[in-house]
Every structure is written in structure tokens, then in C-alpha cells.
Write an enzyme that holds these catalytic residues in place. Structure first.
Site, PDB file in Angstrom:
ATOM      1  N   LYS B  76      38.902  39.547  46.735  1.00 39.65           N
ATOM      2  CA  LYS B  76      37.453  39.586  46.466  1.00 39.65           C
ATOM      3  C   LYS B  76      36.915  38.226  46.042  1.00 39.65           C
ATOM      4  CE  LYS B  76      37.009  42.615  43.264  1.00 39.65           C
ATOM      5  NZ  LYS B  76      38.403  43.051  43.102  1.00 39.65           N
ATOM      6  N   THR B  78      38.089  35.276  46.609  1.00 42.34           N
ATOM      7  CA  THR B  78      38.118  34.340  47.733  1.00 42.34           C
ATOM      8  C   THR B  78      36.953  34.615  48.684  1.00 42.34           C
ATOM      9  OG1 THR B  78      40.510  34.233  47.514  1.00 42.34           O
ATOM     10  CG2 THR B  78      39.585  33.453  49.589  1.00 42.34           C
ATOM     11  N   ARG B  99      33.717  35.524  37.252  1.00 46.85           N
ATOM     12  CA  ARG B  99      34.326  35.622  35.919  1.00 46.85           C
ATOM     13  C   ARG B  99      35.210  34.408  35.647  1.00 46.85           C
ATOM     14  NH1 ARG B  99      37.326  41.040  36.990  1.00 46.85           N
ATOM     15  NH2 ARG B  99      37.115  40.185  39.085  1.00 46.85           N
ATOM     16  N   LYS B 110      51.871  33.794  37.568  1.00 40.08           N
ATOM     17  CA  LYS B 110      51.340  32.861  38.554  1.00 40.08           C
ATOM     18  C   LYS B 110      50.086  33.425  39.204  1.00 40.08           C
ATOM     19  CE  LYS B 110      55.712  30.758  39.777  1.00 40.08           C
ATOM     20  NZ  LYS B 110      56.641  30.320  40.788  1.00 40.08           N
ATOM     21  N   ALA B 278      38.555  44.803  33.166  1.00 41.79           N
ATOM     22  CA  ALA B 278      37.913  45.706  34.121  1.00 41.79           C
ATOM     23  C   ALA B 278      38.311  47.163  33.893  1.00 41.79           C
ATOM     24  CB  ALA B 278      38.261  45.279  35.546  1.00 41.79           C
ATOM     25  N   PHE B 306      38.460  44.982  40.347  1.00 45.88           N
ATOM     26  CA  PHE B 306      39.145  46.104  41.007  1.00 45.88           C
ATOM     27  C   PHE B 306      38.324  46.660  42.183  1.00 45.88           C
ATOM     28  CE2 PHE B 306      41.166  47.003  36.601  1.00 45.88           C
ATOM     29  CZ  PHE B 306      42.124  46.033  36.829  1.00 45.88           C
ATOM     30  N   PHE B 386      44.702  38.252  56.951  1.00 45.51           N
ATOM     31  CA  PHE B 386      45.992  37.678  56.569  1.00 45.51           C
ATOM     32  C   PHE B 386      46.690  37.221  57.844  1.00 45.51           C
ATOM     33  CE2 PHE B 386      47.189  38.565  52.071  1.00 45.51           C
ATOM     34  CZ  PHE B 386      45.956  39.010  51.657  1.00 45.51           C
ATOM     35  N   TRP B 414      39.686  32.058  53.594  1.00 42.16           N
ATOM     36  CA  TRP B 414      40.869  31.500  52.923  1.00 42.16           C
ATOM     37  C   TRP B 414      41.397  30.296  53.695  1.00 42.16           C
ATOM     38  CZ3 TRP B 414      46.144  31.232  54.339  1.00 42.16           C
ATOM     39  CH2 TRP B 414      47.017  30.864  53.302  1.00 42.16           C
TER      40      TRP B 414
END
Lengths: 561, 561
Positions: B76, B78, B99, B110, B278, B306, B386, B414
Site C-alpha cells: 500500500k 509503495t 504515517r 528489517k 492499526a 492493514f 511482482f 516499485w
């Protein structure tokens, strides 16, 4: 004494005619890449400045210390700021180097650490709140290390840490007595290993001492890696490097390592950076800030926590030694009030004239003068004037100093700003011109811990010897075995007496220093010797100052002092 | 799909051609007094901007949400960043509202919260470390309040607080499981009152939720004053205003209340401010930042935590309602991977083609589409690509949407940055142009807590009803007595399922939501309904990401992802 009515510190600070911090940076001939703004009146200075100026000559370093103070303090910060302003008024390029304040005491008992009256650094409210985030970064690094230790215990404890011997404590930059002694890891296996722990106030964290003694980023990482956090089941020390956490801690501290630039009410540049506890640590602003100030100014005025028996001793034996500093003159601040206290006057009577008590109390000043001489340094006595001081009291102090050929000057910097410090500044300049400073540390680091302490007791505190508890004696044996006895010694002792008994005022003698326990600060590079009741987490008073604080509709702060 | 090899997020971020933040502020026509630099690439914006622009028209608000995600998330952030960049490429004045990330997860597993690939906000490392200190300020305010509560207990407990019923917890912005359940005040009378306590991660503090819903400084103070911290021996709630601490908390938060300005890799302005949990909170950036973005830009792209069952629902029922926001379009992010997961594919097989499973999983997307429609809003499905996605899978999703007349677009932001989001941006602009948005909250605040929950279960989650534990039922009675049943409801529920059972994927039905307990957030203005196992303090993994972090000699950061 000028009897003008002056406002509260925050009122005066809010009326300050501050220059944009870029102008102050330009005064110091810094390039745009060498400073980063934090708002319009604060900046962080890149430590690359030290590399650019590494061949430039250093300015003259002036240390401000004091006699054993009253609980209200002797006004060292105020004199430091005022002296810097006075030097600038005399046409000298002076810079002030100060510690940054902890939030905890501000929220508790009213009173920041920005000087006072017309000798303050500003913006005072921001300095006393979050400033540039240095202390928050230290809190975070401290507590990340704790989380990594407990996670290590939880995830199999490959290093064999004895959970009863984790010496690393958590930290919060607040006064919070309920966190002094706690139990963590309750609630079953999902919540880690149950053990005892406690919180210190952040400025008592070894990370604060490390940040203040590091010579650069690599030295910071190495010092962090050396910190001892626990002992194994078979009594071996566990260091941060054993956990592999030094990189993450360095990362969290990389911005905090850069000194902060602000200004005084008279626009004198001030590097305000680092604020280690003055008992279990050495109580001076960062070495990097002092070194940078020496490269950027012709005169640098700095201070060290508590009286000369604690602050100046640690400044000279620890910070100056580690950092290759060579101070040229020392200002010993005294007040008529404190001298009367050392002469036996009760605290609630200090506002009344008592020349006889004052005369008796001079022996405290005399001892501190001897200490500064023992370090090979010239000094001037600065009488920090209070409105309640009488002319007879001041005349007595002056004549006492004159009779001994001790340089002495009144400081009126609280009520008059830099103008009230010009006499003092001239005395300091005269001392420096005479080249009388031949700084040498008081002990050799090759000496044993016992010998170092014996040196401090006899030559600085004026006592006769040192005794060790059975625990401390056992620790001394460990230190020899581990090769840690060649470190500096940092004594945690009451600031109210030359001895370890706060009720022994004046100039006690024939006393013995009782070392209860040692605390290892391998990262900082010293062993702290704890005497008396050392408190590393203060408590809040019945009515905390926080309850009077607020923000006005126009954004101004109320209730900060 | 462009198959160029792209670097890690931190590598890409470090190569960014950032503009000085003053240039970004100038693009937004801000005066010098309206922004404060924090370094060269971050700024805080004064909330006075809202007063200056109070009569200016608002921009168009676009909300990015998602289906129930895989544990890796649907991307989200990205897509939000990439969509903002794409709108700017199309000549629109767009601003992103995001946020700010918590440090704890960064040090653990990570992964920061700055977007990814060529759709990130920068400086990414500073955002993921201390940023402008907002979260540190919240930690400090949270823990000052705790210290004041324990001090009140210690100093006579005039309010009659039951030490067993102090509900206010301490906070640290780290993953630290050992602090979940602790005992404080051990060691005798000097150390306060012994009681049980615990730490939450800072972003779970009610203060974070309050900061994110406050409409200004006065509203902040009032909300802080309303927070319930404990219950008395005779079962009355104790609020911050009873302690008189709201002024000090406001003071500590006054700078944190100002939204932060940074930029994307393509120099699109981004307001990154606030980051409430959240689950027990509403999971959106601050209301002030969103309102300010709407005044400064023609299009504002924002996200909510979320999937749409949690984030979008709370955004629309809590934040938009309280703040008078009127979103114009919703982007529902889906990935082929998550759709296959909902169709029954195991997590380690999600990288392989399975169109049949994908087809079965579409029902999850369908439910979220129904939810967005129930709020009266138009939507577009964004397929976040992806490299493992196959052409057949994408063709299936497209034809499924086409058959139902659902707008759909691929997002390649991305790997391609804003250019990869232009198709999506055009779909969004078309939706807005059609004026199809008629936002309305789903429930009336005058309804009972039970009715509000029943509405959410039947209309958002797709279940049949709600059950309460005996504790929750008793709390509901208390809330009615105290007049708290007219507040919004904030459900803490697993993000992996529409139900409260994380193993029920796809589109479960006929299930019952089990409310274990309520948590009162009077300051934020909602009652949190806790279902399942809500964790407000994460733990560190076997090998924490922190152990791979460091600073290179040139100052660059390594090990942040």
C-alpha cells in the site's frame, strides 16, 4: 549592585534578540555543508570541521569550577555564560561549551541548565525540552541494548549470560522512582526470561559518558563495543561487541555525536552538547564540542559539574587527559552564601550578614585553590553576587584573597549580562597572558586503583585514606585479574562536602573515604568508585514542576524555569 | 514488466536526487515563518498554515487500502507514493500523506515504512531512525504521565487511585517482550508503591492516537486531559485532567503536533506525520497532516493500515468523521500472491502460477469492494505487480474486473516509479471527475456499542454476529452508566482474515466476532474492542536486524531496509 528588577529566566529568554543560527554559523566561518539547522535557532555541527581545522591552532581553554555548593548551586553555568559574553564584549572571539540538560529534573523541581538572568543560552525552552534529540537518541540506544540482551537470554543464551548478573540497566530521561527496582519478563515463556532490572535516568547511562568522551565515529563504535553489560555463569564479562550490537548503537547515535550550536542572550556562540552525570560519570560537556570550540574560537569557556573536588578533578584527570586538552586558567566560583554555610550558618539563615561565619568558611575555598594548584593551573576566584550579599561580606572575601595574592573578581553577570563579567574576564586574560598554566593530571594511570584513590583522598579531598567494603575489595581483585586496574577512576561522592559525608562542611580532615562498590565503565574508560548513597534515578517531589507547565495560545511556554 | 535489476531500498534511496527542503516548501508557497528546517531535507510545518488557508478550497482526497494481506503486506505505501508521483507526472499538484514508522520493527525484522523500490519517500534512513523526534516526544509524554501517576500514589494518593487498576502503561519505541509484564516499585518505601505494570510500543500509546486525531493545540490539550489512566477504589475513572498533567503533556508534544514535510524520490511533497497502531488505534497518519495536504495540494493520496476491513473502515468511520474529511476515491490494492493465498495456496508456493486458486481467492477482493461501496465511494482495483506474477494470472484478474465493470489498473511503481503508476492515476482521475463519491460513515455514533459492532460484522466483515466475554459484557454496562457508549468503535482484529480467526482466508461467512475485552480511549474518542490475541509490544526475532546495522566511514547507513 544594580538593583533593577529582573524577570524570571524564561521571561528574559523569551525577550532575547536571537540571531538566526545561520548568522552565528557564519560568524564561525562554517560552510553550508558543515552545519545542519534544527529549527531557526539551533544547529548541529559536523565533526568533519575538526578534520578541516586539524592544523589550525587551538584557542585558550578556561575551566569554570566552584567550591562545595549550597543545594541551589553556586551559579557556575551562569558565570560560564556571562564570562563568555564578557570576553566577547572585550573584543575577543569567545565560545562557550556547556552540558545539555536532562528533562527529568526540569519536570521535577523547576530549573533547567541554561545559565540564569542575563547570562543564559537560548532558546532556553527548546534546550530544556527535546533540544536536538541527543538525549532521546541515547535513551533509545540504551534501551535497544537492553532489549537485545533480554532477547539473547530468551533465544537460547548462546553466550551463557547469568540473568542474575546483567549489569546493564534500562533508561528513561525522567525522574521516576518506581522504576528504580523492577522485575521484568513476567507472564510466562512468551515474555522472555524473568529477572530483576532497574531504570536509570538517561544522563546516568554509560552511553552518555561514552558519547562525551569519544573522539569521533570510530572511537564511538569501539567504546560502545567495550561496554560491559553482564557476566556469564562462569564469571566472564560480556561486552557489547560479544552481542554484535555496537553497529546499531553507533547508527542510533550518529547524529547525536555532532555538537549543537546555539547562542547566548548577547549572541555569543555556545556549543551545548552532552551531559553525563557528575557522580558515576565525569560531568562535563562532550570532548568533541570542546575540541571544536577550541578550533573555532580564541577563548573557550567551559564548566564541570559540582565543586572542584568532583567536577574539576574529573575534567582534569579524565576528560583533559583522554582528549589531549590543555586548560590555561581556572575560575573558582564562590558565593558568600556557600561560604557562610561552610562557616556553620543554617540554610534558612544564609540571606543574612554573618562575616564571622564567612571567615570560618573560607577554608573550603582554600582547599579547592590548593587542588587547582596541584594540577599546575592558575586560577581566579569569582564571587558570584547575590542581592542579599552585604558590602562587608564582599570586602572580607576580597581582602582575604588580596592577603594571599589570590586573583579575585566579582561576577554580576546574572543581573548585568556580559557587562557584569568584564572585571572577571580581564583577570582571566591576565592569567592566560602570564603563561602560568602547566597542566598535569594528578595520578598516573599505571598506578593501581587503590593508589589512585589514595591520591585523590589526600591531595583533593584532604582526608587521610580510603577503605573498601568486602564487595569492593573483591571487585578490585577481579579488576587486577582482568587488567582493568589501569583505567581512570571516577569517584561518585556527595557534592556538599569534601568528604563522603554531606554533613561535614568547611574543610574536614582526618576522614576516610568509604568505597561501597565499583561500577565498571569500560566504554567510557573509567572505574566509578561509589561512596555514600549514589542515586542514579531521582524521584519527583510532592508537587512536580510539570503540573505548572503549559503552552499559551501564541505558542509561548509557561512554567519552565 | 521491465526486467531491470533494481537495488535494495536503501541503495536506491541513497542515490536519490533530493531537493533542499526549502525548495519543496517554496513549491507549496509556504512563507519562511511557516516551516522549520530539521537538517537540509526535512521540515516541520506550522499548523498556522491551516488558519491562513482556512477559506481556500480543499483538494481531492484519495484513500489507498487493500485486500487482506500476506504477511509481507500488499505494498500500500509503495502504491501510495507511486500514485502521488504519477499524478505529478500527469501535471497535477499532488501531495502524499503517510504515517511515520516505529523504530521497533526496523530493529527487529528489517523493513521501514517509506514505500519501496522507486516509490519511496526520502531521506529514508532518517525517516526510519529518529526522524524529527515526534515518536520520542510521545514516548516521553507517555512516560512522564506514568511517573506522575506513580508519584501521586507515592505522595499520599489524594485521588484514591486503586494501584491494581492503573490502566495507563509505560512505553518504549522498541520491540521488547521482557517489558510486557513487569513489577515496579520494588525495594521499599523510598521507591514508591509496588504494583504490576507493563510497557507498550510507543505507537500503541493512546497519546499517538490523540496526536493523530487532534484538530489543533487546544483540542490536543483537551483530548489529553480526557484520557483515562486509572480507576479509584470506588470504581470511578481517573483522567489526566484529575492529575493536572495535560499542560505538561501538551508542552512536550507542541512541536510533534506540527506535520513533517519530506519528498519522494521524484520530489513529490510528502507529509509524513503520526503513526498510530492499526489494531487498538485507527492506523492513519495525522488528521492535521491530511487537512494541511488538502489545503496545499489539488490531490492528496493517503493510506490506512492493514486491509479495508480494518484500515479503510477506521479511516472512514473514525478519522474522516471526526475531521470532516470527504474522500473522493479509493484505491484497493491487491496482489496475485495474496489472491492465491486466499484461494488456498501455501505461503511458500505463492511465487508459482495457479490461476484456479487465484480465481477462488477473488472473493476476498469482492468483499472489500462491497465494503467501499457501502461507504458510498467509488474505487479502482490496483494490481501491485511482482516479478513472479504471470501474464495469465494478470489477465484473469483483469477479465474478472472487466466482467463486473470494476475499474482496474496495474501498478508498476516499485520498479518504475511514477511512470509505472500513470495508468492507475488516470483511472483515479476519471473516477473523481465523475463525482461518484458520496461518502457516509457506516454507523451512527448514537447507536450502542453492540449495534455498532453488529453493523461492522455484518456489513464489513461478512459475519453474522458478535459475542462478548463476561468481562466485556460488564464493561459495556459500565460504558452505558458513564455515557461512553456514544463513542466510535475501533476493532482490534487480525489483519489476515475478514473474521477474527487468522486461518479463515478468502471470504468466510456465518462466523461470530468474539470480543474479549474493551480498551477505553476517551482522549482519542473511541472504544477499542479487542478480539483474538492483540499484541501491543512485539518481540525481537532470533537474529534481530539491528545486528546487521552500522554507519560507514562516509556517514552512510548500512543494514536498514
Amino acid at each position: 549592585m544594580v538593583e533593577k528588577r529582573i524577570g524570571s529566566d524564561i521571561e528574559i529568554a523569551q525577550q532575547a534578540a536571537m540571531k538566526p543560527i545561520g548568522e552565528i554559523a557564519a560568524q564561525l566561518s562554517l560552510s553550508e555543508q558543515e552545519w545542519m539547522p534544527y529549527g531557526h535557532y539551533k544547529a548541529k555541527l559536523s565533526i568533519d570541521i575538526l578534520e578541516r581545522l586539524k592544523d589550525a591552532p587551538d584557542g585558550q581553554l578556561i575551566l569554570v569550577t566552584s567550591i562545595n555548593p549550597t543545594p541551589a548551586g553556586e551559579g557556575k553555568s551562569t558565570v560560564t555564560v556571562g564570562l563568555g559574553q564578557a570576553l566577547n564584549r572585550l573584543g575577543k572571539r569567545a565560545i562557550i561549551a556547556l552540558r545539555e540538560p536532562s528533562l527529568g529534573p526540569n519536570m521535577g523541581l523547576k530549573g533547567g541548565a541554561a545559565g540564569g538572568g542575563y547570562s543564559q543560552v537560548v532558546p532556553m525552552d527548546e534546550l530544556n525540552l527535546h533540544f536536538t534529540g541527543d538525549i532521546h537518541a541515547i535513551t533509545t540506544a540504551n534501551n535497544l541494548l537492553s532489549a537485545l540482551i533480554d532477547n539473547h537470554l530468551h533465544q537460547g543464551n548462546a553466550l551463557g549470560i547469568d540473568p542474575r548478573r546483567v549489569v546493564w540497566k534500562r533508561a528513561v530521561d525522567l525522574n521516576d522512582r518506581a522504576l528504580r527496582q523492577i522485575t521484568i519478563g513476567l507472564g510466562g515463556p512468551a515474555n522472555g526470561i524473568l529477572r530483576e532490572d532497574g531504570f536509570q535516568i538517561t544522563v546516568a547511562s554509560e552511553i552518555m559518558a561514552v558519547l562525551c568522551l569519544a573522539n569521533g565515529l570510530d572511537d564511538l563504535r569501539e567504546r560502545l563495543g567495550r561496554m560491559v553489560v553482564a557476566w556469564t555463569w562462569d564469571q566472564r564479562p560480556v561486552q557489547v561487541s560479544d552481542l554484535g550490537a555496537q553497529g546499531a548503537l553507533t547508527l542510533l547515535l550518529k547524529d547525536a555525536l555532532n555538537p549543537n550550536l546555539i547562542q547566548t542572550l548577547e549572541n555569543t556562540p555556545a556549543l551545548v552538547h552532552g551531559g553525563p552525570f557528575a557522580n558515576i560519570a565525569h560531568g562535563c560537556n562532550s570532548l568533541l564540542a570542546t575540541r571544536m570550540a577550541l578550533k573555532l574560537g580564541d577563548y573557550v569557556v567551559t564548566e564541570a559539574g559540582f565543586g572542584a573536588d568532583l567536577g574539576a578533578e574529573k575534567f582534569l584527570d579524565i576528560k583533559a587527559r583522554m582528549g589531549g586538552l590543555s586548560p590555561k586558567a581556572v575560575v573558582i566560583v564562590a558565593t558568600a552564601r556557600a561560604l557562610k554555610m561552610h562557616g556553620g550558618v543554617a540554610r534558612d539563615q544564609l540571606g543574612y550578614e554573618d562575616v564571622e561565619a564567612l571567615a570560618r568558611g573560607m577554608e573550603n575555598l582554600e582547599k579547592h585553590i590548593e587542588t587547582i594548584k596541584a594540577f599546575g593551573l592558575p586560577f581566579v576566584v569569582a564571587i558570584n553576587r547575590f542581592t542579599s550579599d552585604t558590602e562587608d561580606e564582599l570586602a572580607f572575601i576580597n581582602s582575604w584573597c588580596d592577603a594571599r595574592d589570590y586573583p579575585v573578581a566579582e561576577s554580576r553577570v546574572w543581573s548585568e549580562g556580559g557587562a557584569g563579567g568584564e572585571t572577571l574576564a580581564k583577570e582571566v586574560l591576565a592569567l592566560i597572558k602570564q603563561h602560568k598554566g602547566h597542566y598535569r593530571p594528578l595520578y598516573d594511570t599505571a598506578a593501581s586503583i587503590e593508589d589512585k584513590l589514595q591520591t585523590l583522598v589526600t591531595r583533593v579531598y584532604g582526608g587521610k585514606g580510603v577503605e573498601f567494603s568486602s564487595k569492593a575489595a573483591k571487585q578490585l581483585a577481579d579488576f587486577k585479574r582482568l587488567g582493568w586496574d589501569r583505567l581512570c577512576v571516577c569517584v561518585a561522592k556527595t557534592q556538599y562536602s569534601l568528604s563522603d559525608d554531606p554533613t561535614l562542611l568547611g574543610r574536614p580532615s582526618d576522614f576516610v573515604l568509604h568505597v561501597r562498590e565499583f561500577q565498571v565503565s569500560l566504554g567510557a574508560g573509567f572505574i566509578a568508585a561509589l561512596t555514600g548513597n549514589v542515586m542514579t534515578m531521582p524521584g519527583l517531589p510532592k508537587r512536580p514542576a510539570a503540573l505548572d507547565m503549559d503552552v499559551l495560545p501564541d505558542g509561548r511556554v509557561t512554567g519552565l524555569f
